[in-house]
Design a protein around this motif. Structure first.
Motif, short mmCIF file in Angstrom:
data_model
loop_
_atom_site.label_atom_id
_atom_site.label_comp_id
_atom_site.label_asym_id
_atom_site.label_seq_id
_atom_site.Cartn_x
_atom_site.Cartn_y
_atom_site.Cartn_z
N GLY A 87 0.80 -1.22 0.00
CA GLY A 87 0.00 0.00 0.00
C GLY A 87 0.83 1.26 0.00
N ALA A 88 1.98 1.22 0.63
CA ALA A 88 2.85 2.39 0.69
C ALA A 88 4.04 2.28 -0.26
N GLY A 89 3.99 1.33 -1.17
CA GLY A 89 5.09 1.14 -2.11
C GLY A 89 5.29 2.35 -3.01
N ASP A 90 6.49 2.46 -3.58
CA ASP A 90 6.83 3.61 -4.42
C ASP A 90 6.93 3.26 -5.90
N THR A 91 6.60 2.02 -6.26
CA THR A 91 6.83 1.50 -7.60
C THR A 91 5.60 0.77 -8.11
N LEU A 92 5.28 0.95 -9.38
CA LEU A 92 4.27 0.11 -10.02
C LEU A 92 5.04 -0.99 -10.73
N TYR A 93 4.91 -2.21 -10.23
CA TYR A 93 5.62 -3.36 -10.77
C TYR A 93 4.75 -4.01 -11.84
N ILE A 94 5.25 -4.06 -13.05
CA ILE A 94 4.53 -4.66 -14.18
C ILE A 94 4.99 -6.11 -14.25
N HIS A 95 4.15 -7.00 -13.79
CA HIS A 95 4.56 -8.40 -13.73
C HIS A 95 4.43 -9.11 -15.08
N ASP A 96 3.38 -8.84 -15.81
CA ASP A 96 3.16 -9.58 -17.05
C ASP A 96 2.38 -8.73 -18.03
N LEU A 97 2.93 -8.59 -19.23
CA LEU A 97 2.27 -7.91 -20.33
C LEU A 97 2.34 -8.86 -21.52
N ALA A 109 -0.94 8.13 -9.01
CA ALA A 109 -0.79 7.66 -7.63
C ALA A 109 0.49 8.19 -6.98
N LYS A 110 1.20 9.06 -7.72
CA LYS A 110 2.43 9.69 -7.25
C LYS A 110 3.54 8.67 -6.92
N LEU A 111 3.60 7.61 -7.72
CA LEU A 111 4.66 6.63 -7.56
C LEU A 111 5.93 7.15 -8.26
N ALA A 112 7.07 6.70 -7.82
CA ALA A 112 8.35 7.19 -8.35
C ALA A 112 8.72 6.53 -9.67
N GLN A 113 8.30 5.28 -9.87
CA GLN A 113 8.76 4.56 -11.05
C GLN A 113 7.87 3.37 -11.37
N CYS A 114 8.09 2.83 -12.54
CA CYS A 114 7.55 1.53 -12.94
C CYS A 114 8.74 0.59 -13.04
N ALA A 115 8.53 -0.68 -12.73
CA ALA A 115 9.60 -1.67 -12.81
C ALA A 115 9.02 -2.96 -13.37
N LEU A 116 9.91 -3.83 -13.84
CA LEU A 116 9.47 -5.10 -14.44
C LEU A 116 10.65 -6.03 -14.59
N GLY A 130 8.33 13.99 -13.59
CA GLY A 130 7.91 14.90 -14.64
C GLY A 130 6.64 14.47 -15.35
N GLU A 131 6.18 13.24 -15.14
CA GLU A 131 4.94 12.82 -15.79
C GLU A 131 3.76 13.33 -14.99
N THR A 132 2.71 13.64 -15.70
CA THR A 132 1.50 14.08 -15.03
C THR A 132 0.39 13.11 -15.35
N GLN A 133 -0.61 13.14 -14.51
CA GLN A 133 -1.76 12.26 -14.71
C GLN A 133 -2.46 12.62 -16.01
N ARG A 134 -2.78 11.61 -16.79
CA ARG A 134 -3.46 11.85 -18.08
C ARG A 134 -4.93 11.99 -17.88
#
Length: 176
Positions: A84-94, A120-127, A172-176
């Motif tokens: 819930g307090a994580g800083d990353t959106l982890y992309i597990h499977d695409l 969600a003001k996360l710092a990064q995406c990871a995978l 630098g990204e903003t919500q779309r």
């Protein structure tokens, strides 16, 4: 002139599970196909960050992602540990079905996830890049990074062949 059927992207639903598993089977060798129960548990754990793409009213692609901590890796066949307090959106499977390749669906799914993460003001995406997909992910702004600690390195080793942990900053990204 032929018109292409529109692509609809929406949140995944439990009644999409069979179609998602069919796409998974078309995209991965048996050693990388994750069991139905695991996929269903992920859908239930992270339904707000799991999406499907429909082409002609049929599921042709999906993406599973969830909030996590920087450097963490989910092992193959393991349930998600949503932070819930994580800083990353982890992309597990695409995965995009071969019949829908070349339609830009993967890029659109990643753009949607990046927008959700930025909102969600996360710092990064990871995978974890698998199946020689590193160049694809680099084209979307991801770069190879070290994962965090022994548990993450062990999780990374659960993937067959070459598996690479990658991140993309969202500054630098903003919500779309």
């Amino acid at each position: 002139m032929t018109t292409r059927a529109p692509i609809l992207i929406r949140a995944i639903r439990e009644d999409d599970l069979d179609a998602v598993l069919q796409v998974q089977a078309a995209c991965y060798p048996p050693a990388m196909q994750e069991p139905r129960a695991v996929v269903l548990s992920r859908l239930r754990a992270a339904g707000d960050t799991t999406l499907v793409a429909l082409h002609g009213n049929a599921v042709c692609a999906y993406v599973f992602a969830y909030r996590s901590d920087a450097g963490a890796v989910t092992p193959l066949d393991a349930p998600f540990e949503v932070k819930g307090a994580g800083d990353t959106l982890y992309i597990h499977d695409l995965s995009v079905a071969p019949t829908a390749a070349g339609l830009g669906i993967a890029r659109e799914l990643v753009a949607r996830l990046r927008s959700l993460a930025a909102g969600a003001k996360l710092a990064q995406c990871a995978l974890v890049s698998v199946q020689d997909s590193k160049a694809f992910w680099e084209g979307l702004g991801f770069a190879e990074r070290a994962c965090a600690g022994d548990a993450a390195r062990l999780a990374l080793a659960s993937y067959p062949s070459v598996a690479i942990y990658m991140c993309s900053e969202l500054s630098g990204e903003t919500q779309r």
